[in-house]
Write a protein that holds these residues in place. Structure first.
Motif, PDB file in Angstrom:
ATOM      1  N   VAL A 101       1.039   3.061 -10.897  1.00  0.00           N
ATOM      2  CA  VAL A 101       1.423   2.711  -9.235  1.00  0.00           C
ATOM      3  C   VAL A 101       1.713   1.339  -8.960  1.00  0.00           C
ATOM      4  CG1 VAL A 101       0.295   5.026  -8.757  1.00  0.00           C
ATOM      5  CG2 VAL A 101      -1.236   2.665  -8.714  1.00  0.00           C
ATOM      6  N   THR A 102       1.368   0.540 -10.013  1.00  0.00           N
ATOM      7  CA  THR A 102       1.650  -0.943  -9.783  1.00  0.00           C
ATOM      8  C   THR A 102       2.680  -1.718 -10.362  1.00  0.00           C
ATOM      9  OG1 THR A 102      -0.055  -1.435 -11.184  1.00  0.00           O
ATOM     10  CG2 THR A 102      -0.889  -1.452  -9.049  1.00  0.00           C
ATOM     11  N   VAL A 127       2.331   1.687  -3.388  1.00  0.00           N
ATOM     12  CA  VAL A 127       1.273   2.316  -4.266  1.00  0.00           C
ATOM     13  C   VAL A 127       1.220   3.915  -3.915  1.00  0.00           C
ATOM     14  CG1 VAL A 127      -1.007   2.709  -4.942  1.00  0.00           C
ATOM     15  CG2 VAL A 127       0.123   0.263  -4.618  1.00  0.00           C
ATOM     16  N   PRO A 153      -7.607   0.116   7.644  1.00  0.00           N
ATOM     17  CA  PRO A 153      -7.131   1.274   6.650  1.00  0.00           C
ATOM     18  C   PRO A 153      -8.349   2.202   6.355  1.00  0.00           C
ATOM     19  CG  PRO A 153      -7.144  -1.206   5.697  1.00  0.00           C
ATOM     20  CD  PRO A 153      -7.923  -1.326   7.122  1.00  0.00           C
ATOM     21  N   GLN A 204      -8.177  -1.492  -3.897  1.00  0.00           N
ATOM     22  CA  GLN A 204      -9.118  -0.214  -3.872  1.00  0.00           C
ATOM     23  C   GLN A 204      -8.357   0.951  -4.006  1.00  0.00           C
ATOM     24  OE1 GLN A 204     -12.748   0.040  -3.740  1.00  0.00           O
ATOM     25  NE2 GLN A 204     -12.692  -2.023  -4.408  1.00  0.00           N
ATOM     26  N   ALA A 205      -7.198   1.023  -3.430  1.00  0.00           N
ATOM     27  CA  ALA A 205      -6.385   2.223  -3.613  1.00  0.00           C
ATOM     28  C   ALA A 205      -5.874   2.268  -4.905  1.00  0.00           C
ATOM     29  CB  ALA A 205      -5.078   2.130  -2.425  1.00  0.00           C
ATOM     30  N   VAL A 206      -5.480   1.507  -5.548  1.00  0.00           N
ATOM     31  CA  VAL A 206      -4.906   1.521  -6.984  1.00  0.00           C
ATOM     32  C   VAL A 206      -6.171   1.601  -7.959  1.00  0.00           C
ATOM     33  CG1 VAL A 206      -3.887   0.130  -8.736  1.00  0.00           C
ATOM     34  CG2 VAL A 206      -3.064  -0.227  -6.584  1.00  0.00           C
ATOM     35  N   GLY A 207      -7.299   1.338  -7.560  1.00  0.00           N
ATOM     36  CA  GLY A 207      -8.448   1.557  -8.593  1.00  0.00           C
ATOM     37  C   GLY A 207      -8.567   0.281  -9.592  1.00  0.00           C
ATOM     38  N   ALA A 208      -7.893  -0.696  -9.470  1.00  0.00           N
ATOM     39  CA  ALA A 208      -7.920  -1.865 -10.291  1.00  0.00           C
ATOM     40  C   ALA A 208      -6.914  -3.122  -9.723  1.00  0.00           C
ATOM     41  CB  ALA A 208      -7.759  -1.827 -11.866  1.00  0.00           C
ATOM     42  N   VAL A 243      -0.180  -5.014 -18.685  1.00  0.00           N
ATOM     43  CA  VAL A 243      -1.129  -3.978 -19.282  1.00  0.00           C
ATOM     44  C   VAL A 243      -1.851  -4.593 -20.533  1.00  0.00           C
ATOM     45  CG1 VAL A 243      -1.552  -2.054 -20.568  1.00  0.00           C
ATOM     46  CG2 VAL A 243      -0.105  -1.642 -18.436  1.00  0.00           C
ATOM     47  N   PRO A 266      -4.098   3.503 -12.608  1.00  0.00           N
ATOM     48  CA  PRO A 266      -3.648   2.092 -11.871  1.00  0.00           C
ATOM     49  C   PRO A 266      -2.342   1.654 -12.280  1.00  0.00           C
ATOM     50  CG  PRO A 266      -5.757   2.236 -12.301  1.00  0.00           C
ATOM     51  CD  PRO A 266      -5.407   3.229 -13.042  1.00  0.00           C
ATOM     52  N   ASP A 267      -1.992   1.471 -13.614  1.00  0.00           N
ATOM     53  CA  ASP A 267      -0.903   0.868 -14.173  1.00  0.00           C
ATOM     54  C   ASP A 267       0.604   1.748 -13.645  1.00  0.00           C
ATOM     55  OD1 ASP A 267      -2.013   2.688 -16.102  1.00  0.00           O
ATOM     56  OD2 ASP A 267      -0.287   2.175 -17.208  1.00  0.00           O
ATOM     57  N   ARG A 320      -4.675   9.531  -3.482  1.00  0.00           N
ATOM     58  CA  ARG A 320      -5.400   8.178  -3.912  1.00  0.00           C
ATOM     59  C   ARG A 320      -6.141   7.880  -2.506  1.00  0.00           C
ATOM     60  NH1 ARG A 320      -2.844   6.644  -8.329  1.00  0.00           N
ATOM     61  NH2 ARG A 320      -4.340   4.929  -8.695  1.00  0.00           N
ATOM     62  N   PRO A 321      -7.253   6.936  -2.670  1.00  0.00           N
ATOM     63  CA  PRO A 321      -7.966   6.566  -1.553  1.00  0.00           C
ATOM     64  C   PRO A 321      -6.865   5.559  -0.876  1.00  0.00           C
ATOM     65  CG  PRO A 321      -9.077   6.173  -3.776  1.00  0.00           C
ATOM     66  CD  PRO A 321      -7.711   6.517  -3.746  1.00  0.00           C
ATOM     67  N   TYR A 322      -7.061   5.630   0.511  1.00  0.00           N
ATOM     68  CA  TYR A 322      -6.154   4.886   1.439  1.00  0.00           C
ATOM     69  C   TYR A 322      -4.746   5.537   1.437  1.00  0.00           C
ATOM     70  CZ  TYR A 322     -10.138   1.722   1.614  1.00  0.00           C
ATOM     71  OH  TYR A 322     -11.239   0.860   1.833  1.00  0.00           O
ATOM     72  N   CYS A 323      -4.448   6.391   0.994  1.00  0.00           N
ATOM     73  CA  CYS A 323      -3.176   7.133   1.103  1.00  0.00           C
ATOM     74  C   CYS A 323      -3.089   8.468   1.748  1.00  0.00           C
ATOM     75  CB  CYS A 323      -2.643   7.320  -0.493  1.00  0.00           C
ATOM     76  SG  CYS A 323      -2.299   6.061  -1.302  1.00  0.00           S
ATOM     77  N   LEU A 361       0.882  -1.147  -0.027  1.00  0.00           N
ATOM     78  CA  LEU A 361       0.109   0.063  -0.064  1.00  0.00           C
ATOM     79  C   LEU A 361       0.790   1.304  -0.127  1.00  0.00           C
ATOM     80  CD1 LEU A 361      -2.770   1.166   0.007  1.00  0.00           C
ATOM     81  CD2 LEU A 361      -2.543   1.327   2.659  1.00  0.00           C
ATOM     82  N   THR A 403      -8.146  -3.885   0.220  1.00  0.00           N
ATOM     83  CA  THR A 403      -7.479  -2.515   0.483  1.00  0.00           C
ATOM     84  C   THR A 403      -6.618  -2.020  -0.750  1.00  0.00           C
ATOM     85  OG1 THR A 403      -7.469  -3.027   2.835  1.00  0.00           O
ATOM     86  CG2 THR A 403      -6.396  -0.977   2.025  1.00  0.00           C
ATOM     87  N   VAL A 404      -5.436  -2.701  -1.132  1.00  0.00           N
ATOM     88  CA  VAL A 404      -4.643  -2.325  -2.226  1.00  0.00           C
ATOM     89  C   VAL A 404      -5.133  -2.031  -3.489  1.00  0.00           C
ATOM     90  CG1 VAL A 404      -2.462  -2.689  -3.425  1.00  0.00           C
ATOM     91  CG2 VAL A 404      -2.536  -3.181  -0.935  1.00  0.00           C
ATOM     92  N   MET A 418      -4.363  -4.553 -10.365  1.00  0.00           N
ATOM     93  CA  MET A 418      -3.360  -4.536 -11.318  1.00  0.00           C
ATOM     94  C   MET A 418      -1.924  -4.851 -10.882  1.00  0.00           C
ATOM     95  SD  MET A 418      -4.130  -4.102 -14.463  1.00  0.00           S
ATOM     96  CE  MET A 418      -2.650  -3.435 -15.363  1.00  0.00           C
ATOM     97  N   GLU A 419      -1.882  -5.134  -9.535  1.00  0.00           N
ATOM     98  CA  GLU A 419      -0.308  -5.370  -9.195  1.00  0.00           C
ATOM     99  C   GLU A 419      -0.095  -6.760  -9.583  1.00  0.00           C
ATOM    100  OE1 GLU A 419       1.583  -3.547  -7.545  1.00  0.00           O
ATOM    101  OE2 GLU A 419       3.241  -4.945  -7.164  1.00  0.00           O
ATOM    102  N   ARG A 466       4.457   5.982  -5.095  1.00  0.00           N
ATOM    103  CA  ARG A 466       4.446   6.121  -6.410  1.00  0.00           C
ATOM    104  C   ARG A 466       3.529   7.126  -7.160  1.00  0.00           C
ATOM    105  NH1 ARG A 466       3.973  -0.417  -6.830  1.00  0.00           N
ATOM    106  NH2 ARG A 466       6.324  -1.026  -6.612  1.00  0.00           N
TER     107      ARG A 466
END
Lengths: 255, 548
Positions: free
Chosen positions: A188-189, A101, A174, B305-309, B316, A185-186, A118-121, A98, B302-303, B311-312, A104
């Protein structure tokens, strides 16, 4: 031959079978395939992603940036992060997924001049996570003397995390907050391959103004190139539209 | 779009179902040997027209597998002395053992990182060869069991060497050759380039390496093996460069397991029996694939949701939906190839991959292994149904007596015993616990996944787990060997005792095994058996994580 005990004959047959099949399947088949494949097809050159950073690892402004990679784009050590979806509490020297993410997101936001929230940040780029005890709560990812991102949670005071203290017994909560993410999303992952050659169209469009400014190009020209190097879904329904970063940057360098 | 992706796979499989299923029937039922095969049998010193009793069949199979393990182990240990080693050192002993067992048992669990451990010759001549023959062994066992149902009053169940050679040379090799070229057209590499450095656009140095990837990639999917040329497996752009190669790889994974049900129907002389088995597999598989998609697209954790998808760990070009479909397909079969990393999946998405393996990989399962696993479940189902109405159960005209049901039950018990005891032992000692990357329930899931994957010969992992230690290499190696060969011995014994019987005529009390009622029963028995066995373990791992 037939005087040998049957179990020995059995194993001799097995030994010969392994030898014969190894020659057919392990030598002839791959060599013939290689020959035919190289006669028929040209190898593609922009399959593997790379990082567009300087020697210190900072993004080079005139290039579109690739996704984060758990492998550092090293093809001799490909890897994904393998961190779980609820990996939200930082450990010393080992930031949670987390927090990675969030960090980043803040970094990309700063580079592109947009909000990295972002949410949760929380704005400092760590995960907004409480460990809740009956009499207090601790913002575990904020080491003292940081100011906790909330002052109270369900009537108990929120403290910063004292380094070295063990908060494992607390309930992990959280906090979503009300931020909406601008950074896609891409961005930050970390990818699965560690070599992802692509970014999403949204992430490319986010980077376009910066690249255009650094290169003194009109942003329309850069956007046109993004469109040119976007592969749509195969046959219109497989996978996702994706922008090949290496091909795009190479095209920009050629002018 | 994700739904169209799934639908197009189903349509494609439907199109090849009849021709390939019938072709495989001709391969195994035929009495003629072609020239290459006759030479092969002479080199092997076997008489192809002599049939074997189940014991001899099993002994041939085990002898072949043991010699294979020795060979794959030895080649890894001396790779530095041979060609194309790329300068890599011999593979350490415990990893070499684990890898040898892993590839011979069709598991293809990877305790090593391909690109920096295995030379090209090791990949080609040791690992890829086992990709072919371990698949052919699985198909041979399935065919032997089907012969058990199809034959009347016979002492023999076929000839292992003939089944092995035909499955390899007439089915796997031609499809693999064509498939490899299709993959190369999509961009998969096929060369003998070793590790070297290139300069990136910003002037940095990047390591890259090639290899004979396509020829290995295709059989990795077709043979439901799963051991990647590179560490990141089918996520790697050199193994799976585009969205359509991704589709094609999933198609290859499902191809033989699905079409073998047609071969089964042909061999027992009742196509509708094959359709019924296919229907059972289809119901479970479609439900599982859809659920995995739903959980991953919802991204409830949680993660994500924070990311929005979610995708970890995903690339792509595939996106979330097509990655989820690959994950479901690879665990519903015994493949274990991955195009995205299950460890980073949402709790319930990850649970689906675990649950698929816990089903025993029967929907549609590994090549051959899926069919024989499902037929054993059908046997257990007619037994359960027989208990309910108080009649001696029968399946395809063969009585399911005490001996048959004992063998079927033993078959079913092997993997739960290995998975649950293995996980318990690992959780109870330092060497086991040290492997976790994640903490809490997710760490437990990593260990549970490792033992589930090894015992069911899948080979995928919650990849954070550190398993290249002597303790894990040995423990998981044992699970792979026992999880593969004990069930095979029970199945062959079952085949032997079924083949001896003369079929009993159908009567009013016979449970019809081709109607929706029976399909529903098998689905129910499968789910109930698995749920009863594994729900407590799942509750401690993904369910605890997902519902906190």
């Amino acid at each position: 031959m037939n005087r040998l005990p049957s179990w020995i004959r059995q194993h001799l047959a097995a030994l010969r079978a392994v030898a014969v099949l190894t020659v057919i399947l392990g030598v002839v088949y791959p060599l013939v395939t290689t020959g035919v494949a190289q006669a028929l097809f040209n190898e593609k050159t922009d399959l593997i992603g790379q990082s567009f950073t300087d020697a210190e690892g900072n993004p080079v402004g005139k290039y579109f940036q690739s996704r984060p990679s758990a492998a550092g784009y090293d093809m001799l050590a490909t890897a994904a992060s393998n961190l779980g979806p609820e990996d939200v509490v930082d450990a010393p020297g080992k930031p949670s997924l987390l927090t990675q993410v969030c960090a980043r997101s803040v970094a990309v936001g700063r580079l592109e001049g947009v909000s990295g929230a972002r949410p949760y940040c929380i704005p400092e780029g760590v995960g907004a996570v409480l460990k809740v005890f009956p009499d207090r709560a601790v913002s575990v990812n904020q080491a003292c003397p940081a100011q906790p991102f909330v002052s109270a949670y369900e009537g108990v005071k929120v403290e910063c995390a004292k380094p070295g203290e063990d908060y494992a017994a607390g309930r992990t909560v959280p906090i979503r907050g009300n931020a909406t993410a601008v950074v896609p999303p891409d961005a930050v992952t970390a990818s699965g391959s560690g070599l992802d050659p692509h970014i999403s169209v949204a992430y490319a469009e986010l980077q376009a103004p910066r690249v255009a400014k650094e290169r003194g190009l009109p942003v329309e020209r850069v956007n046109a190139l993004i469109e040119q190097y976007t592969t749509g879904r195969s046959l219109g329904f497989m996978g996702e539209p994706a922008v090949n970063v290496l091909a795009l940057n190479t095209a920009l360098d050629k002018g | 779009m994700g739904w169209l992706f799934i639908l197009s796979l189903i349509v494609a499989l439907a199109l090849v179902y009849k021709p390939l299923g019938d072709y495989m029937h001709r391969v195994y039922a035929g009495t003629k040997h072609n020239g290459v095969e006759r030479v092969t049998y002479r080199l092997l010193g076997v008489r192809p027209d002599t049939e074997q009793r189940w014991g001899a069949y099993a002994r041939s199979l085990l002898a072949f597998s043991i010699i294979s393990i020795f060979f794959v182990y030895a080649l890894q240990r001396v790779q530095d002395e041979l060609w194309l080693s790329l300068g890599f050192a011999p593979v350490p002993d415990h990893i070499a053992w684990n890898t040898a067992v892993s590839f011979v048992t069709n598991t293809n669990w990877q305790a090593y990182s391909g690109e920096n451990t295995m030379g090209h010759l090791t990949q080609m001549a040791a690992l890829a060869v086992q990709n072919f023959v371990s698949a052919a062994v699985g198909m041979a066992v399935a065919i032997a069991l089907v012969r058990g149902f199809a034959r009347r009053g016979s002492d023999t169940i076929g000839n292992f060497w003939v089944d092995l050679v035909r499955g390899t040379l007439r089915i796997l090799l031609p499809i693999a050759f064509v498939g490899a070229l299709v993959l190369v057209a999509g961009g998969v590499v096929q060369n003998f380039v070793g590790p070297h450095e290139i300069t990136t656009l910003t002037g940095n140095v990047q390591n890259v390496t090639g290899g004979p990837v396509a020829s290995q990639e295709v059989i990795k999917e077709l043979g439901t093996n799963g051991g990647g040329f590179y560490n990141t497996n089918s996520a790697h752009p050199y193994e799976n460069p585009t969205a359509w190669t991704n589709w094609f790889e999933i198609f290859l994974i499902l191809l033989i397991p699905v079409t073998l049900t047609r071969t089964f129907g042909r061999m027992v002389g009742q196509l509708r029996q094959g359709y019924a088995i296919l229907a059972v597999m289809g119901v479970i598989a479609v439900a599982s694939i859809v659920l995995t998609n739903v959980f991953e697209l919802a991204g409830n954790a949680t993660v994500p949701q924070a990311v929005g998808a979610a995708m970890e760990g995903k690339d792509v070009r595939f996106g979330v939906a097509n990655s989820a479909t690959f994950a479901a397909a690879t665990t519903l079969t015994s493949t274990g190839a991955v195009n995205s990393f299950h460890d980073s999946y949402t709790p319930f998405g990850g649970m689906m991959t675990l649950f698929n393996m816990m089903l025993g990989e029967v929907a549609p399962g590994g090549v051959g292994a899926g069919l024989y696993g499902m037929l054993v479940l059908a046997v257990i189902t007619v037994f359960v149904a027989g208990l309910m109405v108080g009649r001696t159960p029968e399946y395809l005209g063969k009585k399911i007596g005490a001996r048959e049901i004992k063998l079927a039950s033993l078959y079913f018990l092997v993997t739960p015993v290995l998975v649950l005891i293995g996980t318990a032992v690992a959780m109870g000692n330092e060497a086991g616990l040290a492997a976790m990357l994640n903490s809490g329930p997710h760490g437990f899931s990593e260990i549970l996944y490792a033992f589930t994957s090894a015992s069911n010969n899948n080979g995928s992992a919650f990849g954070g787990v550190t398993v290249n230690t002597p303790w894990y290499d040995v423990a998981l190696g044992m699970c792979m060997v026992l999880g593969r060969f004990l069930p095979i011995i029970f199945v062959l014994a079952l085949a032997g005792s079924l083949a001896k019987q003369t079929p009993v005529p159908e009567s009013a009390g016979t449970l019809p095994t081709h109607r929706p009622q029976f399909v529903g029963l098998v689905v129910g028995v499968t789910i109930v058996l698995v749920a009863l066995t594994f729900l407590p373990a799942l509750a401690l791992g993904p369910i605890a994580e997902g519902l906190f």
